[in-house]
Enzyme design. Structure first.
Site, PDB file in Angstrom:
ATOM      1  CG  ASP A 144      -2.114   1.021   1.160  1.00  0.00           C
ATOM      2  OD1 ASP A 144      -2.228   1.665   0.302  1.00  0.00           O
ATOM      3  OD2 ASP A 144      -2.761   0.773   2.028  1.00  0.00           O
ATOM      4  CG  ASP A 145       0.335   4.915   0.174  1.00  0.00           C
ATOM      5  OD1 ASP A 145      -0.774   4.675  -0.572  1.00  0.00           O
ATOM      6  OD2 ASP A 145       0.267   5.744   1.176  1.00  0.00           O
ATOM      7  CB  CYS A 182      -5.945   3.599  -1.427  1.00  0.00           C
ATOM      8  SG  CYS A 182      -4.346   4.098  -0.680  1.00  0.00           S
ATOM      9  CG  ASP A 200      -2.216   1.106  -3.429  1.00  0.00           C
ATOM     10  OD1 ASP A 200      -1.108   1.457  -3.118  1.00  0.00           O
ATOM     11  OD2 ASP A 200      -3.047   1.406  -2.473  1.00  0.00           O
TER      12      ASP A 200
END
Ligand SMILES: *[C@@H]1O[C@H](CO)[C@@H](O)[C@H](O)[C@H]1NC(C)=O
Ligand SMILES: *[C@@H]1O[C@H](CO)[C@@H](O)[C@H](O)[C@H]1NC(C)=O
Length: 507
Positions: free
Chosen positions: A38-39, A74, A308
């Site tokens: 994530d990120d 996201c 993502d």
């Protein structure tokens, strides 16, 4: 031999053949493990803190140097990953329920058409672990933890957005609440253990798993044993670190507060915490590989590693964030290993978030639905040297949703809305340049073409890889018209018309 006996023998022989071929067929299907962070940036070097990922996956497979997402936030990007569609087709515009994130519209339009149900239809046992969509089972989404989206056999999913402690999960439709005891609750480790357990239980038949860690998303809480690592490190001072171009759109020129001595420290601390959380992801990768080996299925399993979207930490003089069309935000790690994929190679072939679902369905022997906007990367995975078929252009889109700026945070205001054309062509293989052409709007209307264009930016990345010099005002008129036409067509595309746009000529 009586007539009846002959019939019985023929019957049982046929039945045996069918059984054997069903067995071979079932066991011949490769397993697929998709690990999604994530990120996680690639441009700021975050992969360097993951030596296990390097030796167990990167060196055993292929690294896509041109892996991108089509929207750098996201919930929209995760929706693109799950559906194989651009934002304008799955209609999850931002992270709020009001912008479609795990809203009723998501369930009506998309939830039954994600990679889960398609892989299930292709004969797979499916498992989902970790973060689904930012609003999953939150009050306003209209569903509770009892809701398990169709097509997922195993469901161990975070309620709401990324957290490391003090969270709730839907464990097969049952609420499971966690506190802040590292051993019992640290979410990256919980995802790891549930994923390993799923492999143990599913290894006798083809399985597909989606393993989505909260790391390194804020709050980026490190595991205690890693909390003091990297204490001498600071965010990379890249060529655009602390540099605010005077000719970029308003967020960069006078939007979020620039770096100051204080915010520089905040950004450096965030950088350290992010990479600390990635060390736990490295442990997760190792645990999954070990269990695949224990279960004897390593040779018949694909492992994919992806994020993502990317992140910036001081680039364009902006503090830690995403939601911009620049490469720090849109470029991601994408690594693949498995049967037929060469070892320790790099490829310049383009890989997009919208290509994940078609690729997995293709590898799993399913039929890729025609309404998916992405393409299967199967041939790029298996023969990375052949670039003739490579397709280099894609569309970027982002629709800000907020109406007020909280804490000086302007990136999610509705007046940060843009669409862009990105073409990556490192080898000039098809005569195009490596470019970004972006249109900015002050409203988040959809379709966006009804809004007035507020600003344009154009970068030639061969000479200016950190997108510091906006060349829009010196673009020849015909070239600009061509870019405008392409964008006008592109944000109306769907399915085959999106796929065809990857092969166009830009000039
Ligand atoms: C945390 O959990 C472990 C394992 O269940 C337990 O042994 C330990 O006592 C717990 N720590 C605290 C502070 O509750
Ligand atoms: C965008 O909206 C924010 C929040 O309302 C405001 O502070 C900012 O000035 C706006 N930017 C422009 C260029 O209108």
């Amino acid at each position: 031999m009586s007539h009846t006996q002959g019939f019985n023998m023929t019957f049982s022989f046929t039945a045996l053949l069918l059984l054997v071929s069903a067995f071979i067929y079932a066991h011949g299907k490769p397993n697929i493990v998709y690990i999604l962070t994530d990120d996680q940036d690639i441009r700021l070097g975050s992969l360097d803190v993951q030596p296990k990922l390097r030796s167990l996956v990167i060196e055993q497979g292929i690294m896509f140097e041109n892996a991108y997402v089509t929207t750098p936030v996201c919930c929209p990007s995760r929706s693109s990953i799950l559906t194989g569609k651009y934002v304008h087709n799955h209609r999850t515009y931002e992270n709020g329920v009001g912008s479609g994130c795990d809203a009723q519209s998501w369930r009506d339009l998309n939830e039954h058409k994600t990679m889960g149900p398609y892989m299930s239809k292709a004969g797979y046992t499916t498992g989902f672990f970790g973060k689904y969509l930012n609003n999953y089972a939150q009050g306003s989404s209209g569903i509770t933890v009892e809701h398990i989206p169709p097509g997922w056999d195993r469901w161990y999913t975070l309620v709401g957005n990324s957290k490391f402690y003090n969270y709730e999960v839907s464990n097969q439709g049952q609420s499971e609440k966690h506190g802040s005891n590292y051993t019992e609750d640290y979410f990256t480790d919980r995802v790891r253990d549930e994923a390993v357990d799923f492999i143990k239980k599913s290894a006798d038949k083809p399985f597909f798993m989606y393993v989505a860690t909260p790391a390194p998303h804020r709050p980026a809480t490190p595991a205690p044993q890693y909390a003091n690592m990297f204490s001498d490190k600071v965010a990379p001072r890249t060529p655009s670190y602390g540099f605010a171009a005077p000719d970029k759109h308003w967020i960069i020129t006078n939007g979020t507060p620039p770096l100051t001595p204080e915010t520089t420290q905040v950004v450096d601390e965030l950088y350290r915490d992010r990479i600390r959380t990635l060390v736990s992801v490295d442990d997760l990768v190792e645990a999954i590989v070990n269990e695949l080996k224990n279960a004897g299925v390593m040779d018949n399993t694909y492992i994919f590693y992806n994020s993502d979207h990317g992140y910036h930490l001081g680039e364009n003089n902006q503090q830690g964030e995403k939601r911009q069309p620049y490469d720090e935000n849109i470029r991601v790690p994408f690594i693949a290993m498995g049967p037929g994929i060469p070892k320790n190679q790099k490829t310049s072939a383009l890989a997009l978030n919208i290509d994940m679902a078609p690729t997995f369905i293709d590898l799993g022997g399913g039929e890729i639905p025609d309404d998916m906007d992405g393409i299967s990367l199967k041939s790029a995975l298996m023969s990375p040297i052949e670039q003739e078929e490579a397709q280099y252009h894609f569309m970027l889109e982002y629709y800000g949703e907020g109406h007020v700026a909280g804490l000086g945070f302007l990136h999610d205001c509705n007046n940060n809305t843009w669409v862009a054309l990105r073409s990556v062509d490192p080898k000039n293989a098809n005569g195009n340049k490596d470019i970004l052409y972006a249109r900015f709007y002050l409203k988040d209307d959809f379709p966006v073409q009804q809004s007035e264009i507020y600003f344009r930016e154009y970068f030639e990345l061969d000479e200016d890889p950190w997108e510091k010099v906006n060349l829009a005002s010196s673009l020849p008129k015909e070239q600009m018209q061509k870019f405008e036409e392409i964008l006008d067509t592109w944000y109306k595309c769907s399915g085959v018309s999106c796929r065809n746009l990857r092969k166009i000529t830009l000039l």
